[in-house]
Design an enzyme around this catalytic site. Structure first.
Site, PDB file in Angstrom:
ATOM      1  N   GLU A 148     -21.027  -2.820  52.932  1.00 51.65           N
ATOM      2  CA  GLU A 148     -20.928  -3.167  53.871  1.00 51.65           C
ATOM      3  C   GLU A 148     -19.708  -3.400  52.700  1.00 51.65           C
ATOM      4  OE1 GLU A 148     -18.220  -5.022  55.049  1.00 51.65           O
ATOM      5  OE2 GLU A 148     -19.389  -6.785  55.886  1.00 51.65           O
ATOM      6  N   CYS A 163     -13.800  -9.196  55.612  1.00 52.57           N
ATOM      7  CA  CYS A 163     -13.205  -7.914  54.844  1.00 52.57           C
ATOM      8  C   CYS A 163     -12.350  -7.143  55.752  1.00 52.57           C
ATOM      9  CB  CYS A 163     -14.369  -7.098  54.599  1.00 52.57           C
ATOM     10  SG  CYS A 163     -16.054  -7.305  56.101  1.00 52.57           S
TER      11      CYS A 163
END
Length: 476
Positions: A248, A282
């Site tokens: 990720e 993020c």
């Protein structure tokens, strides 16, 4: 009285001191609040051996029993929410209210995975009489996991929850700058009765630990959340040893604002989410592409909301945005703002460091930012919003897809036609319409392009912690 925890390694069901390592700072005043215990090679060898032994026990433990222990640990974390949130705010700087929500979110990940571990169904494939084809899912093995500093508790929770629910054991290298969240997770699982070796927690020089752990034979999966550059290096390293990875990675989330929504309401909602965790997320909404008729009103309302945000120490209940996590982020913000200004961007709010002690930076809004500005191409990972006008939906989609990132994106529209087009054409792993929530425990989360591969959360999340085994059985 709430205190910052005594930081230790957790290996084979026992706590150990490790070698004295780097200090842990309070980003609000730059004071030292602790010191990381660095794992030696001997500690890592012990963690690998403990994880291999723990796997033998845990993989043979029923999913129901595994779920029971995971839920018990989550319940303990909910009981300890103030203690954990205090530690997170002290080491990270985020407002205490957001730290509490992070603890709750982490517990939700554990609770979902505990149940999902009992739903990793196999199947029986139709066949001719006298033979059976059975597909089963088995734990992949020992997981080497690496979690980032921006969410000290909920990010480790994603990896620990998925691994344990699938029947794997795990060695977690948590972030050295924000270690307390992972330590509190380990404490809760220890107190919940998790068998020794199933969860191991280490700290140290990240590259040293990854380069030592990944090639080791018992390691069967590498799970990482962090920057694209580091993710690529770990993926390359894992590939040399034929190890699968769950990555990720970075993002640079676009937000498309169509001309059929309320610009003021949408701007206020967007600003509140943009500056959550000081933009160190993020999935943080960052590149706003607003259709021309709404542009000026949207930009004005966004900037006004940014100026009204209360910036301060995270332990103050009135604080809405705390400091950045470290001095590197302040330097990055100053560089990106200066570059954008030099290229013609307008500063509508903020744009500068606040004070001379602590890593505080003002909520910043830039408008009319040219495409060649570094902030438009590099993930800011801070309290920086970029607002640009677009003429058409085609223009907005093209700009949203222009970067190599594809983690999360957002759009605001009241048109079903627009919504369908956007959901189809925007290249991301997580797309949200009329909401800025990128994911919840029961939905899969992950990116496309250089934002990684694999998914955490949802029914899809556990699949990466399992292998698929086909059993062919002739009955006679």
């Amino acid at each position: 009285m709430l205190q910052y925890p005594d930081l230790q390694l957790y290996i084979g069901g026992s706590w150990r001191r490790g070698t004295p390592g780097q200090p842990v700072f309070n980003p609000a005043d730059e004071s030292v609040i602790g010191a990381i215990p660095a794992a030696s090679r001997s500690d890592l060898d012990d963690a690998i051996a403990a994880a291999a032994d723990g796997l033998k026990v845990w993989s043979k433990t029923s999913p129901a029993r595994r779920g029971e222990i995971i839920r018990k640990a989550a319940a303990l974390m909910r009981e300890r929410i103030e203690e954990i949130a205090f530690a997170i705010t002290l080491e990270h700087g985020k407002p205490i209210a957001q730290a509490r929500l992070e603890v709750i979110r982490g517990c939700e990940f554990f609770e979902w995975d505990a149940g999902e571990g009992q739903r990793t169904y196999g199947r029986v494939i139709p066949s001719e009489p006298g033979i059976k084809y059975i597909v089963v899912h088995r734990p992949i093995g020992v997981v080497a996991a690496f979690s980032p500093w921006n969410f000290p508790m909920s990010q480790p929770a994603r990896k620990i929850g998925g691994a344990l629910a699938a029947g794997c054991s795990i060695i977690l290298k948590a972030a050295e700058e924000t270690p307390a969240g992972a330590l509190h997770i380990a404490r809760a699982f220890h107190d919940a009765g998790l068998p020794a070796g199933v969860l191991n927690l280490v700290f140290g020089v990240p590259s040293d630990i990854s380069e030592y752990l990944i090639p080791q034979d018992p390691i069967r999966l590498v799970a990482f959340t962090g920057s694209t550059a580091v993710g690529k290096r770990l993926t390359e390293m894992a590939g040399r040893h034929a190890k699968p990875v769950l990555m990720e990675l970075g993002g640079h989330a676009p937000v498309i604002v169509c001309d059929d929504v309320d610009p003021v309401e949408t701007a206020i909602m967007s600003a509140v989410r943009k500056f959550r965790n000081a933009g160190q997320v993020c999935t943080s909404p960052t590149r706003f592409f607003v259709q021309q008729p709404l542009y000026e009103r949207f930009a004005k309302a966004f900037a006004e909301k940014a100026k009204a945000i209360t910036v301060g120490r995270g332990l103050d209940e009135a604080t809405e945005m705390g400091p950045l996590a470290n001095g590197r982020r302040v330097e990055a913000m100053e560089m990106l703002v200066a570059d954008a200004r030099a290229k013609g961007a307008r500063v509508l709010a903020g744009g500068e460091r606040l004070g001379n002690r602590g890593y505080f930076f003002s909520p910043t809004v830039l408008a009319d930012v040219p495409d060649d500005a570094r902030a438009m191409r590099e993930e800011p990972f801070g309290p920086l919003a970029l607002i640009n006008p677009v003429e058409t939906l085609d223009d907005a989609i093209a700009k949203a897809n222009a970067l190599p990132f594809g983690l999360a994106a957002y759009a605001f529209t009241n048109s079903a036609r627009n919504a369908d087009r956007l959901a189809e054409d925007v290249e991301v792993g997580n797309f949200s319409i009329n909401t800025l929530e990128a994911s919840v425990a029961e939905t899969p989360f992950g990116g496309v392009k250089e934002s990684g591969f694999g998914r955490e959360g949802g029914a899809e999340g556990l699949s990466h912690y399992t292998i698929v085994k086909n059993v062919s059985h002739r009955l006679t």
